[in-house]
Design an enzyme around this catalytic site. Structure first.
Site, PDB file in Angstrom:
ATOM      1  N   SER A   1      -3.887   0.993  13.905  1.00 24.54           N
ATOM      2  CA  SER A   1      -4.655   2.230  14.057  1.00 24.54           C
ATOM      3  C   SER A   1      -5.079   2.365  15.512  1.00 24.54           C
ATOM      4  CB  SER A   1      -5.896   2.197  13.159  1.00 24.54           C
ATOM      5  OG  SER A   1      -6.698   3.351  13.356  1.00 24.54           O
TER       6      SER A   1
ATOM      7  N   TYR B   1     -13.416  -2.175  10.084  1.00 31.47           N
ATOM      8  CA  TYR B   1     -12.048  -1.631  10.075  1.00 31.47           C
ATOM      9  C   TYR B   1     -11.412  -1.775  11.457  1.00 31.47           C
ATOM     10  CZ  TYR B   1      -8.285   1.850   9.883  1.00 31.47           C
ATOM     11  OH  TYR B   1      -7.071   2.490   9.969  1.00 31.47           O
TER      12      TYR B   1
ATOM     13  N   ASN C   1       1.562  -2.293   5.414  1.00 34.78           N
ATOM     14  CA  ASN C   1       0.786  -1.064   5.560  1.00 34.78           C
ATOM     15  C   ASN C   1      -0.544  -1.079   4.816  1.00 34.78           C
ATOM     16  OD1 ASN C   1       0.573   2.095   5.876  1.00 34.78           O
ATOM     17  ND2 ASN C   1       0.412   1.682   3.678  1.00 34.78           N
TER      18      ASN C   1
ATOM     19  N   VAL D   1      -2.663  -7.952  -1.929  1.00 35.30           N
ATOM     20  CA  VAL D   1      -2.097  -8.431  -0.668  1.00 35.30           C
ATOM     21  C   VAL D   1      -2.973  -9.474   0.021  1.00 35.30           C
ATOM     22  CG1 VAL D   1      -0.694  -6.378  -0.211  1.00 35.30           C
ATOM     23  CG2 VAL D   1      -3.090  -6.438   0.555  1.00 35.30           C
TER      24      VAL D   1
ATOM     25  N   ILE E   1      -4.290  11.155  10.416  1.00 36.25           N
ATOM     26  CA  ILE E   1      -3.157  11.597   9.620  1.00 36.25           C
ATOM     27  C   ILE E   1      -3.687  12.160   8.306  1.00 36.25           C
ATOM     28  CG2 ILE E   1      -0.985  10.903   8.545  1.00 36.25           C
ATOM     29  CD1 ILE E   1      -1.042  10.599  11.625  1.00 36.25           C
TER      30      ILE E   1
ATOM     31  N   GLY F   1       0.828  -1.201   0.000  1.00 33.52           N
ATOM     32  CA  GLY F   1       0.000   0.000   0.000  1.00 33.52           C
ATOM     33  C   GLY F   1       0.860   1.248   0.000  1.00 33.52           C
TER      34      GLY F   1
END
Length: 259
Positions: A143, A157, A91, A65, A190, A14
């Site tokens: 995260s 997520y 990532n 992935v 971010i 990623g």
């Protein structure tokens, strides 16, 4: 910054944009050889060009992935071009927002495959390289969402990101025989292309809830990953570090108002 990074072979999954691109650029600036693994050809090419424009060394390959064959090919291509893998930055991830009532089982599976299953597959594929070299480093992008906090629409997520931390605890023990460490960076909010798409109102509210009063930069995550990959962190494994500007600290927005 860390001389032990120079000439190391680094895979960043990623790595074509967002946090992954930031990680790749930080490592490249320390003299590492970077393989950008991504599904988007144009973004990957742009990232390689940006790294090369700064005098760095990088290449790209397409990779799903969540697919074992594709992941093994990613490692093979990297080794053919640069040599054995020294550092894996796992990532790759997606974060589609959808509340439970509207979330379909196949959408849940897609997030789990891309975020969690991929971590296992990429680690597994790199073990032979680490064993042959007698050393390795793995940095997982997790995260704060899931392990520490929650947000409506991101149950899938959050579960995948918490799962990554559960995975690395046992992985750290099993990888120790190969003198390989595995640690996680846990970003807060971010500033990336993906986050920008959530709108100015969301960005403003998030910045207001952070003690440092700003969103983080992708380089902030890259610098944390760089430390975990360095010789200076050789005795740290199975751990995680939160990089969030203090976001998880206040009990409420009233606490922020007191700063």
């Amino acid at each position: 910054m860390f001389s032990s990074i120079k000439d190391k072979v680094v895979i960043v999954t990623g790595g074509s944009k967002g946090i992954g691109k930031g990680i790749a650029q930080v490592f490249a600036r320390q003299g590492a050889k970077i393989m950008i693994a991504a599904r988007g050809k144009e973004d990957a090419q742009r990232t390689v060009a940006d790294i090369e424009a700064e005098g760095g060394t990088a290449a790209w390959c397409t990779c799903d992935v969540a697919d074992w064959t594709s992941v093994k090919e990613m490692v093979a291509v990297t080794e053919e071009l640069f040599g054995p893998v020294d550092i894996l930055c796992a990532n790759a991830g997606i974060f589609p927002q959808k509340k439970l009532i509207d979330l379909e089982p196949d959408e849940w599976d897609q997030v789990m495959d891309t975020n969690l299953k991929s971590t296992f597959l990429c680690v597994k594929a790199c073990i032979p390289s680490f064993e042959a070299a007698g050393k390795g480093r793995i940095i997982v992008t997790s995260s704060i969402t899931g392990p520490v906090t929650g947000y409506p629409g991101w149950a899938h997520y959050g579960a995948s990101k918490a799962g990554q931390l559960g995975f690395l605890k046992t992985a750290a023990m099993e990888l120790a025989r190969y003198n390989t460490t595995i640690n996680a960076v846990m970003p807060g909010n971010i500033m990336t292309e993906g986050l920008a798409g959530l709108g100015e109102e969301y960005l403003g509210s998030m910045a207001a809830s952070i003690p440092l009063k700003r969103l983080g930069a992708v380089e902030d995550i890259g610098n944390a990953a760089l430390f975990f990959a360095s010789d200076e962190a050789s005795y740290i494994t199975g751990q995680q570090i939160i990089v969030d500007g203090g976001q998880i600290l206040p009990e409420s927005l009233d606490a922020i108002a007191e700063i």
